[in-house]
Structure formats: C-alpha cells, structure tokens
Design an enzyme around this catalytic site. Sequence first.
Site: not given
Length: 501
Positions: A384, A150, A174, A282
């Site tokens: 994380e 996302f 996808k 990230c």
Amino acid sequence: MMYEIKHFVENASWAGTSTRTGEIYNPATGNVTGKVLMASKQDVDYVVEKAAKALPDWAATPPAMRAAIMFNFRSLLLTHIDELAEMLSAEHGKTIPDAKGEIARGIEVVEFACGIPQLLKGEYSETVASNVDSFSVRQPVGVVAGITPFNFPAMVPLWMYPVALACGNVFVLKPSEKDPSVALRIAQLLAEAGLPEGVFNLVNGDKEAVDALLDNPTVGAVSFVGSTPIGHYIYSRGTANGKRVQALCGAKNHLVVMPDADMAQVTDALIGSAFGSAGERCMAISVAVPVGEETADRLIEALAPRIRALKVAPCTNLDSELGPVISKQSYDKIHNLIEQGIDAGAKLLVDGRNVKLPGYESGYFIGGCLFDNVTTDMSIYREEIFGPVLSVVRAGSYDDALKMINDHEYGNGAAIFTRDGDAARDFWARVRIGMVGVNVPIPVPVAYHSFGGWKRSLFGDHHIHGMEGVRFYTRLKTMTMRWPSGIRVGAEFNFTSGKEA
Ligand code: NAD
C-alpha cells in the site's frame, strides 16, 4: 501561534499526568503548529475508570433519550461544518471540500444512530413450548475503545461512537496523534448536545496509550482502523486479553477496465479515486487493470494528460485538487517506493516528484504519478503506497484480472467498469473483496449498510457501522420464561423441545 491539544474527560479538558508530547505539523509548510499530549498508562486507566463510572446510568437510559442526544449532535455538526473542515484540513492537508465531504459521511452515521430504538428492537417467540415464551435483546458491551488513523480524522471516529453510544456503551477514543484537533472539537460538540459526563472521553497518545487500552480489563471491545501491521497487532493483543476486536486495515484497491467501458467515465473515476485526498484513502484506487493491450493504450492516452494537469496546491488555495501528504516520513516512503518501481522496470509515465510550490518549499507535496507496465511481483504493486501514485497492470483477459485481485493479500475495495451485465455480475459474485463497485470507483457503503474488507484488510468478524455496528457493540441475551401457572410438578432431567407437549 502554537497550540496544545489535551485529553477530554467527563466533558472537560484534562491535561493528565504525563508530560510527554508529540508535534503536530502543517503538512503544506512542514512547520510545527502545535503539540499533543501523549497519555501514559496511568492516564488511560484513569479515563477508563471515569467512563466505567458513567456506564450504569447510560446503559439504563431509554434508547429514545439516547437518540434525542444524537439528533442534537447532528444539528451541531451541521452548524459547525465549516469550522470543523478548516481545522481538519489545516492538520491533514486535504482540500476543504474533501474535508466537508468526510464530515458529511460521518454525519450520516449519526443519522443512522438516531434510529436506535428501532434498531435495538428484539425478537419474541410466543409458546416455544407449552406455556413457555422466549425473547432476545441486545445489551451494550460496556466500556468500548476506538483507535483511529490520520486519514479521516473526523469520519472514522464517527463510524464508531455514534453507534456505540446509541447502543448504551460508554466510549474512550484514541484519535491519531498526527491530526487530533478535529476529534477533540467534535467531543466538545457531543457534550454540548447533552451527553452526560463520562459517556464519551478522548485520550491522545501513541503506542503507550493504545497498549494501556488493550490491556485494561474494563475495556470490553476495541474498534481499530489503521494500517495492517498495527491492526494485526491490536487484534492479537486485544483478543488475547479476551476483548471483542474489529480491526479495519490497509488496502490495495483495483479498478478493472473492460474493453467496452466508457473511457471518459473511467478517466474521471480514476482521477478522483486515485488522486483525491492525495491517495491517502483506504478505498483509493491504486491499481488500474485494463483488459487487453488496446484498452490499456486507450486508457493511458486519456489518463496521462489529466494527471499532468492536476492542480497541486495547499488546501487554503480553493482550486487545489491535490494537497500534501501527511508527513515527512510518509513523503519519504512514497518517494522510496517510486524508486523501487523504476528499478524493478515499471515505466513512470507521469512523474510528480519534482513539484515546487513557491512559499511551500518544505511542504510534503507530491504530484500525481502514473506507472505503466507494472507487474504483480513489484513492491509498488504488492504494498500500500498511500500516496498519489497509480499503477497500471495490463491484464490479458478478464479472468487474469479477477485472479490478480483474488490473489492479492488485501481485500478492501475493487471496481469494474463495463457496459456488460454478465461481466459485472460475474465480477461482484466471484471477487474476494469486501466492498465492490460496478461503474462506481469508490464503493464506500452508506451509513445504514456496513463498511469492511476481507483478507488482511480486516481482522475480526464484524464490519463497521450499519447493523454490523449494532451487532459489534451489543451482546445478545436470550430469555426463556415460564410463569407459575405453567409449571409442571416434578423435576425435568432432559432437554425438552417445542415439539413435546
Ligand atoms: P497507523 O496504523 O499508523 O495508525 C492508526 C492508529 O494506531 C493511530 O491511532 C496510531 O496512534 C496507532 N498506532 C500507531 N502505531 C502503533 C503501535 N506501534 N502500537 C499501537 N498503536 C499504534 O495508520 P495511519 O497511518 O494513521 O492510517 C493509514 C492507514 O489506515 C492505511 O493503511 C489505511 O489503509 C488505513 N485505513 C484503513 C481504513 C479501513 O477502513 N480499512 C480506513 C482508513 C484508513
């Protein structure tokens, strides 16, 4: 008004057969704004079949013609960048300039793919043995799937398919079910750019769609970007089914502050890299590692007021610096981790948990948070967080800082801030991390280099985009040729080498 996001097959919108849907939220208000169709296994198999049908012609299309479509695609992305950024921000929650930034980074990959005729040039060796020549070419893998997260709903898919398509593959994307609109709009632009039917297709969905892609024998390769547990699962299941898989995963990125670093520069760097996009990158820096107590004290003194002053607001507010996180689930997870940090004894110097924005009471806003005295055994250090939370871990020495990073399970990015060339060189040479910055907090490689982490931040052998992308999306084939005039009479029972006449 509620909208519905369908699939995109053979350059047209397609509803599929499944009636299952997921909800799309505006994270700034917490309201449901749309729904997304969730493909069934049958839907995915149908789309893969359509893609496979388009493969032979597309693979046989000259690379220069494939590149010409990429040039058109690039122009369309530039023309539509404002519309795309607004669409992206509305579902993701990041600020408009940040959304434009990610689209711009995606466009850079399209520009790289425009050079595909040059990138696919093979190698030729004349006379590898008497009258024998040898050459190598790279051919497309075939039907390739992309499964994306996302947090970069435009850029991460663009890391994949421009290169894959330019190499002659057909593609099934996808995207994340949380913010699928922008990927669908970009698919329409790709069709408008002149891509033949079936070459690029998009299915929306969740685990059911992903599993169908992983199990479909026609799919030859899978690119995944997302969290580590899911990436590990995708890598294991995809490779067990004989596919080539690259799975780029989660991260915990450290920034080492050496005593000689320019503290103003460090502070700016940390504000942008820890709190930009609400920490949902990230490559976000989530751990600052000042070397020495004095460096740590100076860092905290400079940083804390800046974090308190961050403007938390929805992306529609043009001076917003910190938007909402993506979902209620994510909001709760971040709150939970902050509590764990406090319970474990870390000092929460800036607490962003009580942000209240009139009119947005149900939005998923968290203000910037700063923890000091974090230790490496704490969950806020190990996990994380993927939110606007920066941990300071004080290191006694440079070697302690380096060891800490090398011991962490993740290995995506790391940075050092220093004015000392020796320290900088030692750092990039010895750190066990895929992407390293020296006085650069988010060292995301440009499109013609490759993006990827080490350790549990990447499963598979290839990084993404750049030449690594070309290698991942192609298979090497090597020919050895002798023409009749060079054929000797009599059978050859042994391997011959070029050293024999
Ligand atoms: P996620 O792992 O939840 O989802 C990624 C994709 O996997 C989505 O398309 C989702 O539909 C699918 N998925 C989710 N659960 C699944 C399941 N059980 N089985 C099969 N498929 C499933 O990740 P996210 O929350 O969308 O994105 C955030 C994560 O992505 C963070 O961990 C972040 O670090 C990571 N990320 C990594 C990079 C990188 O390059 N290393 C880049 C961006 C994001």
